[in-house]
Design an enzyme around this catalytic site. Structure first.
Site, short mmCIF file in Angstrom:
data_model
loop_
_atom_site.label_atom_id
_atom_site.label_comp_id
_atom_site.label_asym_id
_atom_site.label_seq_id
_atom_site.Cartn_x
_atom_site.Cartn_y
_atom_site.Cartn_z
N SER A 252 -12.94 -15.88 82.00
CA SER A 252 -13.19 -16.79 80.90
C SER A 252 -13.70 -17.75 81.73
O SER A 252 -13.94 -17.81 82.79
CB SER A 252 -12.11 -17.15 80.35
OG SER A 252 -11.12 -17.84 81.16
N ASP B 51 -15.88 -13.13 79.57
CA ASP B 51 -15.01 -13.35 78.62
C ASP B 51 -15.39 -14.70 77.82
O ASP B 51 -15.45 -15.84 78.41
CB ASP B 51 -13.48 -13.34 78.85
CG ASP B 51 -12.69 -13.13 77.26
OD1 ASP B 51 -13.20 -12.71 76.29
OD2 ASP B 51 -11.54 -13.64 77.31
N ASP C 54 -20.30 -15.25 72.81
CA ASP C 54 -19.67 -15.22 71.48
C ASP C 54 -20.36 -16.32 70.67
O ASP C 54 -20.02 -17.50 70.96
CB ASP C 54 -18.16 -15.92 71.98
CG ASP C 54 -17.44 -15.94 70.83
OD1 ASP C 54 -17.52 -15.82 69.45
OD2 ASP C 54 -16.13 -16.46 70.88
N GLY D 274 -7.28 -11.16 71.75
CA GLY D 274 -6.08 -11.61 71.41
C GLY D 274 -5.12 -10.60 71.00
O GLY D 274 -4.05 -10.38 70.20
N SER E 174 -2.53 -9.16 73.26
CA SER E 174 -1.33 -8.99 73.99
C SER E 174 -0.23 -8.52 73.03
O SER E 174 -0.09 -9.17 71.95
CB SER E 174 -0.90 -10.36 74.73
OG SER E 174 -1.65 -10.59 75.96
#
Length: 348
Positions: free
Chosen positions: A50, A83, A105, A233, A235
């Site tokens: 990220s 990311d 994004d 998201g 996990s």
């Protein structure tokens, strides 16, 4: 060195009906853990960084750590992915630093918190696709805002996440709009909003169809059967890792993540990339907490980094196996980046 683009990996995943866990990495131990698990299970790898990870470690350090991983494990195909790129310049900087895939994004503006218009998203994503494909680099786009269907709120990760609340309809990616978005941008993969969110606190109860919409993935897949979808998201936030963290001095409140079984339902529906971060953080930090309490006299970092890394290896192996990625690495013949650039040019 087996550096590979996201597009080639996901094409192979689609042809062989599996998905790839995409692990966020920040340092040497994270990268070692993913690569050791991949080596043990014969799995291809997506290592993603990220903007926060790039700021923490530095592009040069990350690049050389991952090049080192590719050199140490030449038989494992490795994609280096950005990311949540917040603007075209961020994606361009990643490309110039050797990333083989970037995410633009455009669901949020460059501030990372203001919801963007659809036209803005299409415009910036298409711009990045044009630049990236010319360099043989893949692009992931995002349509819809990641947020909690229970509360309507977003969750920030590395400062990225919308502010305020949205309706259920606004939090789910629209299949018709997804079709238009892919047509206009030419993205290689599409991150969709289905009720998942960043961070550990995703759900206040075990998720069902009301708060995790696998049905939305099915609808998008029906409209776009050849598009590779991405679950952000995702996990699982396993109970044993929560217990490990809390047993040795942590104060994490009870939470629920995305069940592996739900992800497995989404794989035949076109999900090919599954983003995982919190699970590794919990495994790593939990083992370090345990070591510090059990060995208060130790001051050698290697003595606690080894078990922490080993715990992450086990988490990674579980995900590779659960998503059917195990056994796939040795089947892939990596195309060189110049070859991919030519392929993108012909496709355009």
């Amino acid at each position: 060195m087996a550096l590979i683009t996201l597009r080639q990996l996901l094409d192979h995943a689609a042809e062989n009906n599996y998905a790839l866990p995409a692990f966020n990495v920040n340092n040497l131990e994270y990268i070692q853990a993913v690569m050791r698990a991949a080596d043990a299970t014969d799995s291809p790898v997506i290592l993603q960084a990220s903007r926060g990870a790039r700021a923490y470690a530095g592009d040069a350090f990350l690049r050389h750590l991952i090049l080192g991983a590719a050199e140490e494990y030449p038989h494992v195909p490795v994609c280096l992915h950005l990311d949540h790129g917040d603007q075209p310049s961020t994606c361009i900087s990643a490309i110039t630093n050797g990333f083989t895939s970037v995410m633009m994004d455009g669901s949020l503006l460059a501030d990372g918190k203001t919801i963007a218009s659809y036209d803005y998203n299409v415009g910036v994503t298409a711009e990045v696709v044009k630049i990236a494909h010319a360099a043989g680099v893949s692009v992931e786009g995002e349509l819809g805002c990641l947020g909690n269907l229970e509360t309507g709120a977003g969750e920030k990760e590395d400062g990225h996440g919308f502010e305020g609340t949205l309706s259920r309809e606004e939090l789910l990616t629209d299949p018709e709009q997804a079709f238009d978005f892919v047509e206009k941008t030419g993205v290689d993969a599409l991150a969709v909003a289905i009720g998942t969110s960043h961070g550990a606190y995703k759900f206040t109860r075990a998720p069902d169809g009301e708060i995790l919409s696998i049905e939305t993935i099915a609808k998008i897949n029906k409209r776009l059967p050849n598009t590779h979808m991405v679950m952000h998201g995702s996990s699982t936030v396993p109970q044993d890792l929560q217990d490990l963290f809390n047993e040795f001095g942590g104060k994490m409140k009870q939470t629920w993540g995305v069940p592996v079984a739900e992800i497995q339902k989404a794989i035949p529906l076109g999900v090919r990339k599954v983003n995982i971060d919190t699970d590794l953080r919990l495994a790593f930090t939990g083992e370090i907490r345990k070591h510090h309490l059990q060995h208060p006299d130790n001051f050698d970092p290697r003595n606690y980094l080894k078990p922490a890394t080993a715990r992450m290896v086990e988490v990674c192996k579980e995900r590779f196996i659960a998503f059917n990625a195990a056994g796939q690495a040795s089947k892939i013949r990596v195309k060189r980046l110049p070859d991919m650039a030519k392929a993108y040019s012909k496709a355009a």
